[in-house]
Scaffold this motif. Sequence first.
Motif, PDB file in Angstrom:
ATOM      1  N   UNK A  31      -0.087   0.068   3.722  1.00 27.26           N
ATOM      2  CA  UNK A  31       0.978   0.106   2.723  1.00 27.26           C
ATOM      3  C   UNK A  31       2.316   0.047   3.453  1.00 27.26           C
ATOM      4  N   UNK A  32       3.100  -0.977   3.163  1.00 25.51           N
ATOM      5  CA  UNK A  32       4.364  -1.189   3.841  1.00 25.51           C
ATOM      6  C   UNK A  32       5.304  -1.939   2.915  1.00 25.51           C
ATOM      7  N   UNK A  54       2.821  -9.200   0.574  1.00 24.03           N
ATOM      8  CA  UNK A  54       3.665 -10.313   0.107  1.00 24.03           C
ATOM      9  C   UNK A  54       4.801  -9.890  -0.819  1.00 24.03           C
ATOM     10  N   UNK A  55       5.239  -8.661  -0.687  1.00 27.41           N
ATOM     11  CA  UNK A  55       6.421  -8.220  -1.428  1.00 27.41           C
ATOM     12  C   UNK A  55       7.249  -7.310  -0.538  1.00 27.41           C
ATOM     13  N   UNK A  90      10.587  -3.830 -11.842  1.00 20.67           N
ATOM     14  CA  UNK A  90      10.741  -2.399 -11.646  1.00 20.67           C
ATOM     15  C   UNK A  90       9.371  -1.735 -11.737  1.00 20.67           C
ATOM     16  N   UNK A  91       9.150  -0.812 -10.833  1.00 23.29           N
ATOM     17  CA  UNK A  91       7.992   0.072 -10.879  1.00 23.29           C
ATOM     18  C   UNK A  91       8.578   1.471 -11.026  1.00 23.29           C
ATOM     19  N   UNK A  92       8.691   1.927 -12.264  1.00 28.81           N
ATOM     20  CA  UNK A  92       9.463   3.135 -12.500  1.00 28.81           C
ATOM     21  C   UNK A  92      10.914   2.851 -12.157  1.00 28.81           C
ATOM     22  N   UNK A  93      11.476   3.625 -11.220  1.00 27.35           N
ATOM     23  CA  UNK A  93      12.866   3.429 -10.796  1.00 27.35           C
ATOM     24  C   UNK A  93      12.982   2.599  -9.524  1.00 27.35           C
ATOM     25  N   UNK A  94      11.887   2.040  -9.039  1.00 26.56           N
ATOM     26  CA  UNK A  94      11.890   1.243  -7.810  1.00 26.56           C
ATOM     27  C   UNK A  94      11.918  -0.241  -8.153  1.00 26.56           C
ATOM     28  N   UNK A  95      12.675  -1.018  -7.376  1.00 24.99           N
ATOM     29  CA  UNK A  95      12.737  -2.456  -7.593  1.00 24.99           C
ATOM     30  C   UNK A  95      11.902  -3.167  -6.536  1.00 24.99           C
ATOM     31  N   UNK A  96      10.932  -3.939  -6.985  1.00 20.55           N
ATOM     32  CA  UNK A  96      10.038  -4.680  -6.100  1.00 20.55           C
ATOM     33  C   UNK A  96      10.409  -6.156  -6.102  1.00 20.55           C
ATOM     34  N   UNK A  97      10.454  -6.736  -4.903  1.00 22.98           N
ATOM     35  CA  UNK A  97      10.795  -8.147  -4.737  1.00 22.98           C
ATOM     36  C   UNK A  97       9.532  -8.894  -4.304  1.00 22.98           C
ATOM     37  N   UNK A  98       8.996  -9.711  -5.203  1.00 22.32           N
ATOM     38  CA  UNK A  98       7.761 -10.445  -4.911  1.00 22.32           C
ATOM     39  C   UNK A  98       8.115 -11.788  -4.258  1.00 22.32           C
ATOM     40  N   UNK A  99       8.553 -11.700  -3.004  1.00 25.57           N
ATOM     41  CA  UNK A  99       9.176 -12.838  -2.328  1.00 25.57           C
ATOM     42  C   UNK A  99       8.220 -14.013  -2.081  1.00 25.57           C
TER      43      UNK A  99
END
Length: 210
Positions: A31-32, A54-55, A90-99
Amino acid sequence: MKDFKLIPKICRRIYRVIQRKRLKVSDFSIVTNTCIGGVIYHELGQRFLSPTINLTMEDTDFFKFITHLDDYLCKDLRFVSGIANYPTAYLGDLLLYFVHYKTEDEARTSWNNRKGRINKDKLYIICSDRPSQNQSITHEMMLSLKNLKCANKVIFSTRQYDDIDYIVHLPKDENGDYVKIYMMDKYPITKFWKWEMKWDYVKWLNEGRI
């Protein structure tokens, strides 16, 4: 010139064979918040057992994610537009970038499938001390991982702490006292990443402290 260009490919093939022979574990979840997880899985010929492949997400957000992993894995993705030219959610209050994804459906499917494969008995954490939107990674944040239930963990940092034994030192960023964007920092001839030459990740996987 053509032969010179073959050097990185030859070095990579030899190195990959050696690393795969050294590996003693399998079915592990890395997990990173960078592409390093996907690179390690690929180099070792292992199945992707992690939703974070990949994100990316900001390092400060990632510390929140891994210290409240079960809570965040129970949340649903909420995709938003207008932030980047690839899917963001958004995952809850986290922003994920699926680059490395082209569509929201592709990103959602991969996230949900790999979330279901995560092996919490062989959980490995990789992060760094790069700041996020003027928020610094503090000593307290890094120390908070000490009691985290996982097989092994590492923080890439430029700093030395006597009370943290899971730090690997990497080159300093020109803009501050934190590591460079390590997935863009390679040696010029072999094209190896500096992190893989300064950190024995196979040994780190093999010697997990479950």
